[in-house]
Design an enzyme around this catalytic site. Sequence first.
Site, short mmCIF file in Angstrom:
data_model
loop_
_atom_site.label_atom_id
_atom_site.label_comp_id
_atom_site.label_asym_id
_atom_site.label_seq_id
_atom_site.Cartn_x
_atom_site.Cartn_y
_atom_site.Cartn_z
N HIS A 181 68.86 77.34 -19.82
CA HIS A 181 69.23 78.73 -19.17
C HIS A 181 69.59 79.14 -18.19
O HIS A 181 71.12 79.11 -17.90
CB HIS A 181 69.07 79.81 -20.03
CG HIS A 181 68.35 79.76 -21.92
ND1 HIS A 181 69.96 79.17 -22.81
CD2 HIS A 181 67.56 80.01 -22.54
CE1 HIS A 181 69.24 79.38 -23.64
NE2 HIS A 181 68.32 79.50 -24.09
N HIS A 232 72.50 76.72 -16.33
CA HIS A 232 73.38 76.91 -17.47
C HIS A 232 74.32 77.47 -16.63
O HIS A 232 75.70 77.91 -16.26
CB HIS A 232 73.05 77.06 -19.01
CG HIS A 232 74.52 77.00 -19.68
ND1 HIS A 232 74.85 77.46 -21.10
CD2 HIS A 232 75.91 76.27 -19.20
CE1 HIS A 232 75.98 76.43 -21.40
NE2 HIS A 232 76.58 76.44 -20.87
N HIS A 239 62.75 75.32 -21.25
CA HIS A 239 63.86 75.81 -21.98
C HIS A 239 64.26 76.73 -21.22
O HIS A 239 65.40 76.38 -21.23
CB HIS A 239 63.02 75.74 -23.89
CG HIS A 239 63.87 76.37 -24.66
ND1 HIS A 239 64.16 76.52 -25.15
CD2 HIS A 239 64.29 78.23 -24.54
CE1 HIS A 239 65.07 76.79 -26.21
NE2 HIS A 239 65.26 78.02 -25.34
N GLU A 240 63.70 77.27 -20.97
CA GLU A 240 64.10 78.89 -20.08
C GLU A 240 64.54 78.49 -18.88
O GLU A 240 66.15 79.31 -18.80
CB GLU A 240 62.91 80.22 -19.76
CG GLU A 240 62.98 80.35 -20.92
CD GLU A 240 63.48 81.11 -22.22
OE1 GLU A 240 64.52 81.42 -22.26
OE2 GLU A 240 63.67 81.53 -23.16
#
Length: 649
Positions: free
Chosen positions: A448, A451, A444-445
């Site tokens: 980020h 991105h 999940h992290e």
Amino acid sequence: MSACKHLLHLVKHGGIRGCVRRHVTTWSPVGAAFNAKPHRRLDLFEKSVGLFGVPELSSPAGFQGATQKALRDTQRLVDTACSCSPGVQTVEAFDQLSDGLCKVADLADFVKVAHPDPAYREAAEKTCVEIGTVVEKLNTNVELCKSLKNLLDNPDIVAQLDPDTKRVAELFMFDFEISGIHLDEKLRKEAVALHVKLLDLNNEFLVGSHMPNRIARSVIPEHLHLHFAQEGSFIQVGGLHADSPDDLVREIAYRIYLYPNADLMECLEELLKCRNKLAKLVGYESYAHRALKGTMAKTPETVMNFLQLLTDKLSRRYNIEPSLYSPYFSLGACMEGLNNLFSQLYGVSLMSEHPSAGEVWSDDVRKLAVVHETEGLLGYIYCDFFHRADKPHQDCHFTIRGGRWCQETGQYQLPVVVLMLSLPHPTKSAPTLLTPGMMENLFHEMGHAMHSMLGRTRYQHVTGTRCATDFAEVPSILMEYFATDYRVVSQFARHYQTGQSIVNYVDWDTSMVARLCESKKVCGAADTQLQIFYAVLDQIYHGKPQNRSTTDILKEMQQNFYGLPYIPNTAWQLRFSHLIGYGAKYYSYLMSRAVASMVWRQCFVQDPLNRDMGERYRREMLAHGGAKEPMLMGLCQPVDTASHVVVVD
């Protein structure tokens, strides 16, 4: 599985050779880097380059120098923005102004919560307040706003702007509007004062929400002391211990960690009142109306309708035993998995680099260079993964420096981010081993981080995760789908000692990897309903003032939207740290899950390792950051968002 059956199983599948354990020595460089124990640096003869390579930050005192330099540059750029002819150069001056302040403020924002040295944390906090105060004054600077208005009010000039420049100009104007630029001078000053007061309240609540509670050791059964940190004659409880198999440990942690703190309760009440007063002052019905204006949802009514629709659609499902999986999820194996995934999807590699003296804040922080096969270096990720005293028990992504095209140098400013987790340290006999939940959080992290890395925006104001809050979580939640897809997991999940792949382990005639992928469905409805409860609570706190305590509101919302009874003498809202960064926007996780589900179905469900789809996903979504309206992106066309949240792929 009994011990005998387990032994026979290992023999059958090659885990034991004549009672000699086989150790793996074939980790890739990135896997080996994360499975190796950190070594304490000896920097006696090496000059410090400063935190993140910023020379001024070789000592806490350097923050003041960095702050003053940023403020001098700010004044120069304000003068430039106010005096130049309306056009692209106006927007570029605004973006340089934002970039200069963000480089210092974002770095300080991370250091104030994560650095182990209190002197660094204190210096960083002073910088955050000083820069934050300047930002709020700039957001109500009439001359600065007028220079932007002169541009946007001229149709001929606007027609000559490229789409990214026009959008960034509009976003800067939006910041002026929600800050109260339209007010008279007296009320503008009042708005700035409220903003500055909120900076202090936000920090006070954020720090307090992560502080442990303590209780006399004599109150806790002696055999349970080992589960908690000890401080003299007290037991410290710094979390809920939700993963503990012991019912009593979980109950003790719940009651003590969530026991109300009167000072923090007063801080929260004042924070909510101050936010509401600010929203009313600048012309909004509530803080939620102000916070949601620039999001996909737009209004509190849309959010509440979405949450109610979700509640009406839920159902329940499966379970697994996490401890069986941890040996297959060493941190190194998981990092190898991420490296392989990014290589196949985007042509990107994660390369471990040795940080220079003074560059990192703890010896166990790892530095990764993100390198594209044809574009070269894309940016840097600092991995602060391990538990540390005084470090928040929360998984986070921090932007330290945003990417942008630098007109002044003719080069792209490479993004720098930090991923912060709270994983257990490696032991003498084993590397750090992750539960499936920890592995999913890591993915999940990293969503980020990528991105930020894969974006190539002209302006830093819209780089990477600087986009609508209810869109910012899409890339990270999409990574959770990869983390629980058997085709992805089977590529990297292997036993840290034997090298055995998880796909070869058969437990009661059911493949471990298949059961792991089903774990996404474990109490799926209950998990989603819990998120709905949090999101509703957030909306009510930031809506019309209730004239009752935050605990009374929590009791009612928990009964209406969650179902499990409220436990007397607890105040979960005081641990709801998302109220700071996600005030009135916590629903964003659910909205982003809906969009991520649609992207998964459109692009990756058939083949999660498809390079063409990876390139399309980068080109149509990741590359733009916040430079495009989310709903105008090719892969973001939600019809029934609630259905996409509750359906488990």
